[in-house]
Design a protein around this motif. Structure first.
Motif, mmCIF file in Angstrom:
data_model
loop_
_atom_site.group_PDB
_atom_site.id
_atom_site.type_symbol
_atom_site.label_atom_id
_atom_site.label_comp_id
_atom_site.label_asym_id
_atom_site.label_seq_id
_atom_site.Cartn_x
_atom_site.Cartn_y
_atom_site.Cartn_z
ATOM 1 N N ALA B 271 -35.592 -8.500 37.502
ATOM 2 C CA ALA B 271 -34.692 -8.242 36.517
ATOM 3 C C ALA B 271 -33.783 -9.426 35.957
ATOM 4 O O ALA B 271 -33.286 -9.490 34.900
ATOM 5 C CB ALA B 271 -33.749 -7.042 36.649
ATOM 6 N N GLN B 281 -35.941 -14.286 26.864
ATOM 7 C CA GLN B 281 -35.785 -12.909 27.380
ATOM 8 C C GLN B 281 -35.880 -12.502 28.804
ATOM 9 O O GLN B 281 -36.506 -13.348 29.466
ATOM 10 C CB GLN B 281 -36.590 -11.871 26.559
ATOM 11 C CG GLN B 281 -36.440 -12.189 25.045
ATOM 12 C CD GLN B 281 -37.431 -11.218 24.227
ATOM 13 O OE1 GLN B 281 -38.094 -10.285 24.798
ATOM 14 N NE2 GLN B 281 -37.898 -11.527 23.150
ATOM 15 N N ARG B 282 -35.162 -11.867 29.306
ATOM 16 C CA ARG B 282 -34.949 -11.295 30.605
ATOM 17 C C ARG B 282 -35.895 -9.963 30.622
ATOM 18 O O ARG B 282 -35.916 -9.320 29.691
ATOM 19 C CB ARG B 282 -33.539 -10.797 31.038
ATOM 20 C CG ARG B 282 -32.361 -11.804 31.021
ATOM 21 C CD ARG B 282 -32.836 -12.992 32.373
ATOM 22 N NE ARG B 282 -32.752 -14.172 31.585
ATOM 23 C CZ ARG B 282 -33.006 -15.432 32.449
ATOM 24 N NH1 ARG B 282 -33.154 -15.307 33.582
ATOM 25 N NH2 ARG B 282 -33.095 -16.395 31.650
ATOM 26 N N HIS B 283 -36.462 -9.721 31.862
ATOM 27 C CA HIS B 283 -37.069 -8.459 31.821
ATOM 28 C C HIS B 283 -36.193 -7.252 31.786
ATOM 29 O O HIS B 283 -35.023 -7.172 32.622
ATOM 30 C CB HIS B 283 -37.800 -8.305 33.429
ATOM 31 C CG HIS B 283 -39.042 -9.099 33.240
ATOM 32 N ND1 HIS B 283 -40.099 -8.656 32.773
ATOM 33 C CD2 HIS B 283 -39.406 -10.092 33.977
ATOM 34 C CE1 HIS B 283 -41.209 -9.446 32.938
ATOM 35 N NE2 HIS B 283 -40.665 -10.489 33.669
ATOM 36 N N THR B 284 -36.595 -6.335 30.957
ATOM 37 C CA THR B 284 -35.977 -5.045 31.147
ATOM 38 C C THR B 284 -37.121 -3.967 31.332
ATOM 39 O O THR B 284 -38.071 -4.204 31.405
ATOM 40 C CB THR B 284 -35.598 -4.616 29.622
ATOM 41 O OG1 THR B 284 -36.694 -4.667 28.709
ATOM 42 C CG2 THR B 284 -34.443 -5.829 29.027
ATOM 43 N N SER B 285 -36.595 -2.705 31.281
ATOM 44 C CA SER B 285 -37.472 -1.501 31.596
ATOM 45 C C SER B 285 -38.672 -1.550 30.711
ATOM 46 O O SER B 285 -39.666 -1.195 30.972
ATOM 47 C CB SER B 285 -36.703 -0.188 31.914
ATOM 48 O OG SER B 285 -36.023 0.002 30.653
ATOM 49 N N THR B 286 -38.055 -1.709 29.517
ATOM 50 C CA THR B 286 -39.396 -1.518 28.205
ATOM 51 C C THR B 286 -40.298 -2.682 28.493
ATOM 52 O O THR B 286 -41.498 -2.514 28.450
ATOM 53 C CB THR B 286 -38.534 -1.999 26.940
ATOM 54 O OG1 THR B 286 -37.110 -1.457 26.963
ATOM 55 C CG2 THR B 286 -39.437 -1.162 25.862
ATOM 56 N N SER B 287 -39.669 -4.120 28.928
ATOM 57 C CA SER B 287 -40.669 -5.108 28.890
ATOM 58 C C SER B 287 -41.519 -4.885 30.151
ATOM 59 O O SER B 287 -42.954 -4.949 30.092
ATOM 60 C CB SER B 287 -40.033 -6.533 28.874
ATOM 61 O OG SER B 287 -39.279 -6.645 30.304
ATOM 62 N N GLU B 323 -36.184 -2.539 36.920
ATOM 63 C CA GLU B 323 -35.107 -3.119 36.223
ATOM 64 C C GLU B 323 -33.671 -3.171 36.910
ATOM 65 O O GLU B 323 -32.891 -3.965 36.580
ATOM 66 C CB GLU B 323 -34.833 -2.193 34.793
ATOM 67 C CG GLU B 323 -33.886 -2.732 33.997
ATOM 68 C CD GLU B 323 -33.397 -1.565 32.805
ATOM 69 O OE1 GLU B 323 -33.233 -2.325 31.711
ATOM 70 O OE2 GLU B 323 -33.371 -0.312 32.896
ATOM 71 N N THR B 324 -33.838 -2.395 37.889
ATOM 72 C CA THR B 324 -32.582 -2.478 38.653
ATOM 73 C C THR B 324 -32.418 -3.509 39.675
ATOM 74 O O THR B 324 -31.420 -3.984 40.460
ATOM 75 C CB THR B 324 -32.251 -1.188 39.483
ATOM 76 O OG1 THR B 324 -33.141 -0.962 40.603
ATOM 77 C CG2 THR B 324 -32.261 -0.058 38.753
ATOM 78 N N THR B 326 -32.062 -7.131 40.584
ATOM 79 C CA THR B 326 -31.374 -8.400 40.114
ATOM 80 C C THR B 326 -31.288 -9.189 41.309
ATOM 81 O O THR B 326 -31.173 -8.853 42.517
ATOM 82 C CB THR B 326 -30.196 -8.173 39.291
ATOM 83 O OG1 THR B 326 -29.304 -7.347 40.216
ATOM 84 C CG2 THR B 326 -30.512 -7.283 38.252
#
Lengths: 838, 327
Positions: B271, B281-287, B323-324, B326
């Motif tokens: 993440a 962009q950073r990774h998110t749950s959507t990506s 996503e959690t 990091t």
């Protein structure tokens, strides 16, 4: 024969035309004349230039905007690979060769090149190879691992399609053409200059081409070998470049750049030759520092073979070695600067005029000097670590190649156009074309240096916004389209001039060299009679030379014997020694190249038996071609010459064929040395190289097969020595005996090879040994066949006391074959255990 | 040409004004890149002068009016130009260049410092980077984190094709070649983010073989390192996701303390990482979910094969958990 009467003069030339003239229609495929072949090379090269340029436009369109998705990465990789490949192998080298093929005989006062059928064969190989290679683009399966084909990216694991095979086989095919032109140009320049044209009287352009041709002879074989090895790895799994089996991918880089760096000078030298030809003409005075320039040419040729590692500064080579290659790379600036300042001195001393060729020469100077300077920067190792493989390098070599090759080529084309067509170009259109190309080029590539410094790597199909690369890329793309418009203008100009150009008068630029004493456009035989030339400026010294040549006042004026003839002369002094009789038009080169193309295509389709059959067909065709030589009825059955003239070359012991063989063997030995280099390189450097516990080759068996070979060579040398003393009793039996002895050796070799437990697919060690022994087999086999053919020719009466020259040629092949055998024996059998002991 | 030359050079100079960028060799952020940038500016100034003088001389020679030189004058002028310009000028230039270049190269190779260098192994895959810190036992993917003012020893290797490791703001590049380990010394003199990229053509994904370099202060780096050594605790709500992950993903991907896969990138800090094709962009749950649904057809055939079996809800679960993660 000399004649002032116009009717008699016309008859005289009509007779020459009957012997030398070109047929029309389908029979045009049989033409071997250098003027036609040279023009074909130039035009075909021009077409490939347009294809390569189109690909460049695709690249620039794709990169004009960040994240542009005009091309997928698969297609983009094919496009940039083919752009480089086409420009280097199908445009730059062949076009320079074409120009040399067209001009050299005319400049040295000869009627044709010395091996006309070889010129034609070379052209067809080039055309067919180029078509095969370009066809892959149409099928969208073009090579996509870069024009440098680095292993292991190009291997069957990482490039499983046919793309790399197209490259390796197609390019090798095209290179046959390059090497054959190289051999032919060397021998023609050394052996067929007109009466009294000593080395120091040769026009500078001829010196440049001599150097280029010799560099081709030495420089192309490493790549040919590399391509063969890589194709063997891809097709048959021989692991020359696979680390786990004892190979090394870096070996490919060495072989590639051993060719690749000299290649740059192979392109630059003839281009510099054009500049050295043009500047004196438009300054109306001899070139300044002729001797300095000759020295600079020779130095460049030598240094260029010692620089290749500067393409590999980032592969992790020890710093000391890097420093050495860095210094060597910078040293090449010295001979280059000598030439640049010699041109400057010529202009300084003279009263130059701005004609279109001169404009291109000026453009060349600016761009090439800039490219040379960035080249010196790149030779500085720490700077190279930073900008290697970035757009800075792309900008640099476009400056060197476009500036150092395309601009001089355009200067040369504008200069010699009246020679090709007999017409003059339109000066104002020519200026437009020049300025568009010049401005477009500089806009594209000056800015590209900055793109590279901002960190943009080469060979990326796209980039993201926000890295500072957007604007410079857009400027480069706009510039490239301006340049394309300039190229189109030049082409239009050249096309239109064939139709509308005003007729050129004799020697329109007031030149000094012999090529301008032919008619415009030239006849197939160039000169009706061959003038003496003991000066560097024949046309300045004797302005009416063209008239006296046409009126038959000079040498070799008879034609009623029906032979195509030119002078054979001493390589140094140019003193005439014999009459070289040249073969006429023939289907054999065309068929031979067609069969070779068949080999190439069947290998691509992996029809290996068909490929073998095709290879045998092409060998048969080439042997048939060699059959029509000497006293053969289609060559020179009748050896009568005019009283006072020297003998025909086939009636001497030292014809051009001997020189052809020697230069071919130079190329061949360059290939063999590259193979030896590969052996020692893998042995000492490859991370996982291993000697097997027992040498798979039986040392005694191999040595025993060398005995009949060695006896055969000694025997052959003895036979030739007796032949030179005109002792020819039992010549035919001797030759049969030698051939039979060679056959014994050959059978022994095959037996040794098949009895040995070689596993070429498992280890690089065995793979290299296998290739060495196959190489030996090929040479021994050819020696046997050629000797048997000689025996047959003795029987037919084509070879003998009166025509002794062919066995001398074959003798060299035998000596080379035996030399190769014992060298292989030493490095494979003797050295490894010695090394263990030490 | 007279009017054109200065125009072109002026525009170039204008461009060089904007020579900064996350991957610009002209905005050095470390001693090695500094030296190289200085070498460049020095050579640029000198060679521009040479080019302008050469072109000026030619143009002057072209325009010169008056009688052509007499034979003996011509001889003298020729030898003066050839010896002066063809021999002495290049010899002196080469001597100066080598006197600067060879010691500079030697310095860059060793990059002497009082501190012991931090070893980082760079492993080039097709087409992503794996960095491991053998002393600390940490592995990351596509993100290189280093401490400021500390010499770094990059040990580069690969088991596929040839790649090149390159962070222009820190220094030169080094090829990564199958069967060898090549080393490169680097050092950063300021904290912040910069960009690195593969510089040796390596096939279809070459353009996307990018990585981010994060330079931290020494204390921040120590803290970062410590965080990376702790096993990831899975919250109860993500337990089902981890189970699915074990079934479908764990063979290739490792997550510290959760799975020990090999072949694919380590996902422990996913993440905090930039996206492969959208590095801003950073990774998110959507990506992540999107990637799991349609892994890039060109660059990620392995994930494609593994994720085709995932149900939409499984994808969602895994994405929510990842996503959690990091750094």
């Amino acid at each position: 024969m000399s004649t002032e009467d116009p009717q008699a003069a016309q008859d005289f030339h009509h007779q020459f035309d009957k012997v030398w003239g070109n047929p029309r229609g389908l029979l045009a495929l049989t033409i071997v004349n250098h003027t036609t072949i040279g023009l074909r090379f130039l035009i075909t090269g021009g077409v490939f230039f347009l294809i390569g340029g189109l690909l460049a436009m695709l690249i620039r369109t794709q990169l004009a905007l960040p994240g542009h998705d005009l091309l997928t990465p698969e297609i983009y990789n094919q496009v940039f690979t083919m752009h480089g490949t086409i420009m280097m192998f199908l445009f730059a080298v062949p076009v320079m060769e074409g120009l040399a093929i067209y001009l050299i005989p005319k400049m040295i006062g000869a009627r044709d090149l010395v091996f006309p059928r070889l010129s034609a064969f070379g052209y067809w190989c080039y055309l067919f190879g180029g078509i095969i290679l370009t066809f892959s683009l149409v099928l969208e399966i073009a090579p996509a691992s870069g024009w440098f084909m680095y292993a292991p990216l190009s291997s069957s694991v990482f490039s499983p399609g046919r793309g790399s095979d197209f490259w390796l086989l197609g390019i090798t095919f095209v290179e046959i053409s390059a090497v054959s032109a190289g051999v032919e140009l060397v021998v023609s320049i050394m052996r067929t200059r007109t009466q009294r044209m000593a080395l120091q009287h040769m026009p500078l352009f001829v010196w440049y081409i001599l150097a280029m041709a010799l560099m081709i002879v030495f420089g192309f074989p490493p790549l040919i070998l590399g391509s063969i090895l890589l194709e063997l790895e891809r097709a048959a799994g021989l692991p020359f470049f696979t680390v786990a089996s004892g190979g090394d991918p870096i070996l490919w880089q060495h072989l590639f750049w051993l060719f690749g760096h000299p290649e740059v000078y192979i392109l630059f030298l003839p281009a510099a030759g054009i500049i050295s030809t043009i500047i004196p003409i438009f300054c109306k005075r001899p070139i300044a520092g002729y001797r300095w320039i000759v020295l600079a040419i020779i130095t460049t040729g030598f240094i260029s073979f010692g620089l290749w590692v500067h393409h590999m500064f980032t592969v992790g080579i020890p710093h000391l070695a890097q420093a050495f290659f860095s210094a060597a790379s910078m040293m090449v600036a010295i001979p280059t600067a000598i030439q640049v300042f010699a041109w400057l001195a010529t202009i300084w001393n003279g009263r130059p005029v701005y004609e279109p060729p001169m404009l291109w020469a000026l453009g060349f100077l600016f761009i090439f000097v800039a490219g040379g300077l960035t080249g010196v920067m790149l030779a500085l190792v720490p700077f190279d670590w930073q900008v290697h493989d970035t757009h800075f390098v792309v900008a640099h070599f476009h400056f060197v190649l476009v500036g150092g090759m395309l601009f001089p080529l355009m200067a040369g084309i504008y200069y010699w156009l009246p020679h090709f067509s007999g017409r003059m170009v339109n000066r104002s259109r020519a200026r437009w074309g020049f300025w568009l190309v010049f401005i477009g080029f500089n806009l594209t590539f000056i800015v590209m240096h900055v793109t590279g410094l901002l960190g943009m790597p080469r060979r990326v199909y796209t980039y993201e916004a926000g890295l500072g690369w957007d604007i410079p890329n857009l400027i480069s793309s706009v510039g490239s389209f301006i340049m394309a418009a300039g190229v189109a203008t030049c082409l239009l100009d050249i096309f239109l001039h064939f139709r509308f150009g005003e007729r050129a008068k004799r020697n329109p630029w007031g030149a000094d060299t012999l090529e301008w004493s032919t008619s415009l456009p030239p006849s197939a035989y160039n000169f009706a009679t061959l003038p003496e030339c003991a000066t560097r400026h024949p046309l300045w010294d004797t302005p009416d030379l063209q008239t006296t040549i046409e009126q038959g006042h000079h040498d070799l004026a008879t034609i009623d014997h029906g032979r195509r003839e030119t002078w054979g002369s001493d390589p140094v002094t140019g003193k005439v020694r014999e009459i070289v009789h040249l073969p006429g038009n023939s289907w054999l080169p065309f068929y031979g190249a067609l069969a070779t193309a068949g080999v190439c295509i069947s290998l691509l389709c992996k029809f290996y038996w068909v490929a073998l059959a095709m290879a045998l067909v092409s060998l048969a065709l080439l042997l048939r071609w060699s059959w029509e030589n000497g006293a053969h009825p289609r060559a020179a059955p009748n050896a009568e010459v005019v009283e006072g003239d020297p003998p025909l070359h086939s009636r001497t012991h030292d014809g051009p064929g001997l020189w052809g063989m020697m230069v071919t063997l130079l190329a061949n030995s360059s290939l063999f040395l590259s193979l030896l280099f590969g052996w020692f390189y893998l042995w000492t450097v490859a991370p996982a190289w291993q000697f097997p516990e027992h040498n798979p080759i039986n040392w005694l068996a191999l040595m025993l097969t060398g005995v009949p070979l060695t006896i055969a060579v000694i025997w052959f040398v003895g036979v030739v020595r007796r032949l030179r003393r005109e002792l020819t009793d039992h010549l035919q039996q001797h030759l049969w005996g030698i051939s039979a002895l060679g056959l014994v050796h050959l059978i022994g070799l095959v037996a040794t090879l098949s009895a040995s437990p070689l596993t070429p697919q498992a280890s690089a060690h065995d793979a290299v040994i296998s290739v060495m022994l196959w190489y030996q087999l090929l040479h021994s086999g050819l020696a046997v066949i050629l000797t048997a053919l000689q025996a047959l020719r003795v029987r037919k009466g084509y070879v003998g006391k009166m025509a002794p020259y062919e066995p001398v040629v074959v003798e060299r092949w035998w000596v080379y074959t035996a030399g190769v055998f014992w060298i292989i024996y030493a490095v494979v059998i003797v050295l490894p255990p010695l090394w263990e002991l030490a | 040409m007279r009017w054109c030359t200065p125009l072109v050079w002026l525009s170039t100079l204008g461009l060089i004004g904007g020579c900064s960028g996350p991957q610009s060799a002209l905005e050095p952020a470390g001693p090695a890149a500094d030296i190289i940038a200085w070498l460049w500016w020095g050579m640029f100034a000198f060679f521009t002068l040479v080019l302008l003088v050469m072109t000026g001389l030619w143009l002057y020679a072209m325009q010169r009016r008056g009688e052509p030189a007499k034979a003996e004058d011509a001889e003298r002028i020729t030898s003066r130009w050839i010896i002066g310009g063809g021999l002495i000028l290049p010899l002196i230039s080469i001597a100066i260049l080598l006197a600067a270049g060879i010691p500079a190269g030697q310095y860059l190779i060793t990059l002497p410092s009082d501190k012991t260098p931090l070893r980082i192994d760079a492993h080039a895959h097709r087409w992503w980077w794996e960095f491991s810190y053998p002393d600390a036992g940490i592995t990351t993917a596509s993100q290189l984190t280093i401490p400021v003012n500390t010499p770094i020893a990059i040990h580069g290797h690969t088991d596929n094709v040839i790649h090149a490791f390159w962070v222009p703001r820190l220094g030169g590049k080094i090829d990564l070649i199958p069967g060898r380990v090549n080393t490169l010394r680097l050092q950063a003199s300021q904290t912040g983010l910069m960009r690195g990229q593969c510089a040796e053509f390596c096939g279809t994904g070459h353009a996307h073989m990018v990585f981010q370099v994060q330079v931290l202060s020494e204390s921040d780096f120590a803290a970062w390192q410590q965080r990376q050594q702790q096993a990831i605790r899975v919250a109860a709500e993500h337990e089902p996701a981890v189970q699915t992950f074990h079934t479908h993903c764990a063979q290739c991907h490792s997550v510290r303390g959760v799975s020990n896969g090999s072949g694919g990138p380590d996902l422990s800090g996913i993440a905090s990482r930039p996206l492969m094709l959208l590095p801003h962009q950073r990774h998110t749950s959507t990506s992540i979910e999107q990637w799991l649904q349609t892994p890039h057809p060109r660059f990620d055939s392995e994930t494609r094969a593994a994720t085709s079996a995932l149900t939409p809800s499984a994808r969602e679960r895994i994405a929510a958990w990842l996503e959690t993660l990091t750094e």
